[in-house]
Design a protein around this motif. Structure first.
Motif, short mmCIF file in Angstrom:
data_model
loop_
_atom_site.label_atom_id
_atom_site.label_comp_id
_atom_site.label_asym_id
_atom_site.label_seq_id
_atom_site.Cartn_x
_atom_site.Cartn_y
_atom_site.Cartn_z
N LEU A 39 0.83 -1.20 0.00
CA LEU A 39 0.00 0.00 0.00
C LEU A 39 0.87 1.25 0.00
CD1 LEU A 39 -2.61 -1.07 2.71
CD2 LEU A 39 -2.99 -0.90 0.25
N VAL A 40 1.99 1.17 0.70
CA VAL A 40 2.94 2.27 0.81
C VAL A 40 4.30 1.76 0.36
CG1 VAL A 40 4.02 3.90 2.40
CG2 VAL A 40 1.65 3.20 2.77
N VAL A 41 4.94 2.50 -0.54
CA VAL A 41 6.22 2.06 -1.09
C VAL A 41 7.20 3.23 -1.12
CG1 VAL A 41 5.33 0.17 -2.51
CG2 VAL A 41 5.35 2.49 -3.44
N ASP A 42 8.47 2.89 -1.29
CA ASP A 42 9.50 3.93 -1.42
C ASP A 42 9.30 4.72 -2.70
OD1 ASP A 42 10.65 2.97 0.94
OD2 ASP A 42 12.07 1.68 -0.14
N ASP A 43 9.08 4.02 -3.81
CA ASP A 43 8.87 4.65 -5.12
C ASP A 43 7.55 4.17 -5.70
OD1 ASP A 43 11.44 5.99 -5.21
OD2 ASP A 43 12.32 4.02 -5.60
N SER A 44 6.60 5.07 -5.86
CA SER A 44 5.27 4.72 -6.36
C SER A 44 5.32 4.29 -7.82
CB SER A 44 4.33 5.93 -6.24
OG SER A 44 4.11 6.24 -4.90
N PRO A 45 4.34 3.48 -8.24
CA PRO A 45 4.26 3.15 -9.67
C PRO A 45 3.91 4.41 -10.46
CG PRO A 45 2.32 2.34 -8.50
CD PRO A 45 3.25 2.89 -7.47
N THR A 46 4.36 4.45 -11.71
CA THR A 46 4.08 5.63 -12.53
C THR A 46 3.57 5.23 -13.91
OG1 THR A 46 6.41 5.72 -13.21
CG2 THR A 46 5.76 7.15 -11.39
N PHE A 47 2.63 6.03 -14.38
CA PHE A 47 2.12 5.89 -15.74
C PHE A 47 3.25 6.29 -16.69
CE2 PHE A 47 -0.18 7.28 -19.52
CZ PHE A 47 -1.14 6.28 -19.66
N PRO A 48 3.35 5.64 -17.87
CA PRO A 48 4.42 6.01 -18.81
C PRO A 48 4.32 7.50 -19.18
CG PRO A 48 3.15 4.11 -19.63
CD PRO A 48 2.49 4.58 -18.38
N GLY A 49 5.36 8.24 -18.87
CA GLY A 49 5.38 9.67 -19.18
C GLY A 49 4.90 10.54 -18.03
N GLY A 50 4.44 9.93 -16.94
CA GLY A 50 4.05 10.72 -15.77
C GLY A 50 2.57 11.08 -15.73
N MET A 51 2.24 11.92 -14.76
CA MET A 51 0.85 12.29 -14.52
C MET A 51 0.23 13.07 -15.67
SD MET A 51 0.04 10.80 -11.80
CE MET A 51 -1.48 11.52 -11.23
N SER A 52 1.01 13.91 -16.35
CA SER A 52 0.45 14.67 -17.47
C SER A 52 0.03 13.72 -18.60
CB SER A 52 1.43 15.72 -17.98
OG SER A 52 2.60 15.11 -18.48
N LYS A 120 8.69 0.37 -6.34
CA LYS A 120 9.88 -0.22 -5.72
C LYS A 120 9.81 -0.04 -4.22
CE LYS A 120 13.13 0.04 -9.51
NZ LYS A 120 14.46 0.49 -9.94
N GLN A 121 10.23 -1.08 -3.54
CA GLN A 121 10.32 -1.06 -2.08
C GLN A 121 11.67 -1.65 -1.71
OE1 GLN A 121 8.36 0.31 0.08
NE2 GLN A 121 9.35 -0.45 1.91
N GLY A 122 12.48 -0.88 -1.02
CA GLY A 122 13.82 -1.35 -0.65
C GLY A 122 14.66 -1.68 -1.87
N GLY A 123 14.46 -0.97 -2.97
CA GLY A 123 15.22 -1.21 -4.19
C GLY A 123 14.71 -2.35 -5.05
N GLN A 124 13.70 -3.07 -4.57
CA GLN A 124 13.15 -4.21 -5.30
C GLN A 124 11.82 -3.82 -5.95
OE1 GLN A 124 14.72 -7.28 -5.50
NE2 GLN A 124 16.39 -6.24 -4.44
N VAL A 125 11.58 -4.32 -7.15
CA VAL A 125 10.31 -4.11 -7.84
C VAL A 125 9.24 -4.92 -7.11
CG1 VAL A 125 9.07 -4.49 -10.01
CG2 VAL A 125 11.41 -3.64 -10.05
N VAL A 126 8.09 -4.27 -6.81
CA VAL A 126 7.02 -4.93 -6.06
C VAL A 126 5.66 -4.58 -6.67
CG1 VAL A 126 8.29 -4.98 -3.87
CG2 VAL A 126 6.82 -3.02 -4.41
N ALA A 127 4.67 -5.38 -6.33
CA ALA A 127 3.29 -5.08 -6.68
C ALA A 127 2.77 -4.04 -5.69
CB ALA A 127 2.43 -6.34 -6.62
N CYS A 128 1.91 -3.14 -6.19
CA CYS A 128 1.43 -2.05 -5.35
C CYS A 128 -0.02 -1.72 -5.70
CB CYS A 128 2.31 -0.82 -5.57
SG CYS A 128 1.87 0.62 -4.61
N ARG A 129 -0.82 -1.49 -4.68
CA ARG A 129 -2.20 -1.04 -4.89
C ARG A 129 -2.17 0.46 -5.15
NH1 ARG A 129 -6.87 -2.88 -5.17
NH2 ARG A 129 -6.35 -4.89 -4.25
N TYR A 130 -2.99 0.88 -6.12
CA TYR A 130 -3.03 2.29 -6.52
C TYR A 130 -4.50 2.70 -6.63
CZ TYR A 130 -1.21 6.46 -8.90
OH TYR A 130 -0.84 7.74 -9.22
#
Length: 142
Positions: A39-52, A120-130
């Protein structure tokens, strides 16, 4: 109740409490031992190209249901989904909807998104709820 029974029950309750305290608080309820979903991660998932670019994607791909438009139905549909370790969208669900047609359109829009950059969490790629709000505005739509 005997003293030994009381101590056994107290010990069991203490163990259960300790186990509950050890459970990570930042994991989604759909997590499994093999696959944590954060639910909470170091680096959130991002849409390709960002929010815009996400805004552009929604603007280009949102199809306002005609009956909802004619009925003057407007507002936000809140959708929750998992961004997998590979960036795929999984398990899209309505958190707060506006009715079957607008809810179905929001799910369709989310499920057809391109792959995201995973969290990413702790430098590892992880699944994340958004969670993402999809705004339905008659004046702002085609």
């Amino acid at each position: 109740m005997s003293r030994q029974s009381f101590l056994t029950i107290l010990s069991l309750l203490g163990t259960l409490w300790l186990l509950a305290q050890c459970q990570p608080k930042n994991l989604d309820s759909t997590s499994t031992f093999d696959r944590p979903v954060y639910l909470v991660v170091d680096d959130s998932p991002t849409f390709p190209g960002g929010m815009s670019k996400l805004g552009e994607y929604i603007g280009k791909n949102l199809r306002y249901p005609e009956t909802a438009r004619k009925a003057g139905q407007e507002g936000k549909v809140f959708v929750t989904f998992i961004v997998s370790e590979q960036g795929r969208i999984e398990k899209a669900e309505i958190l707060k909807g506006l009715g079957s047609e607008l809810d179905a359109e929001a799910i369709r829009l989310i499920e057809n998104m391109p792959a995201w950059t995973p969290a990413k969490q702790g430098g590892q790629v992880v699944a994340c709820r958004y969670n993402l709000p999809i705004n339905f505005s008659i004046h702002g739509s085609r």
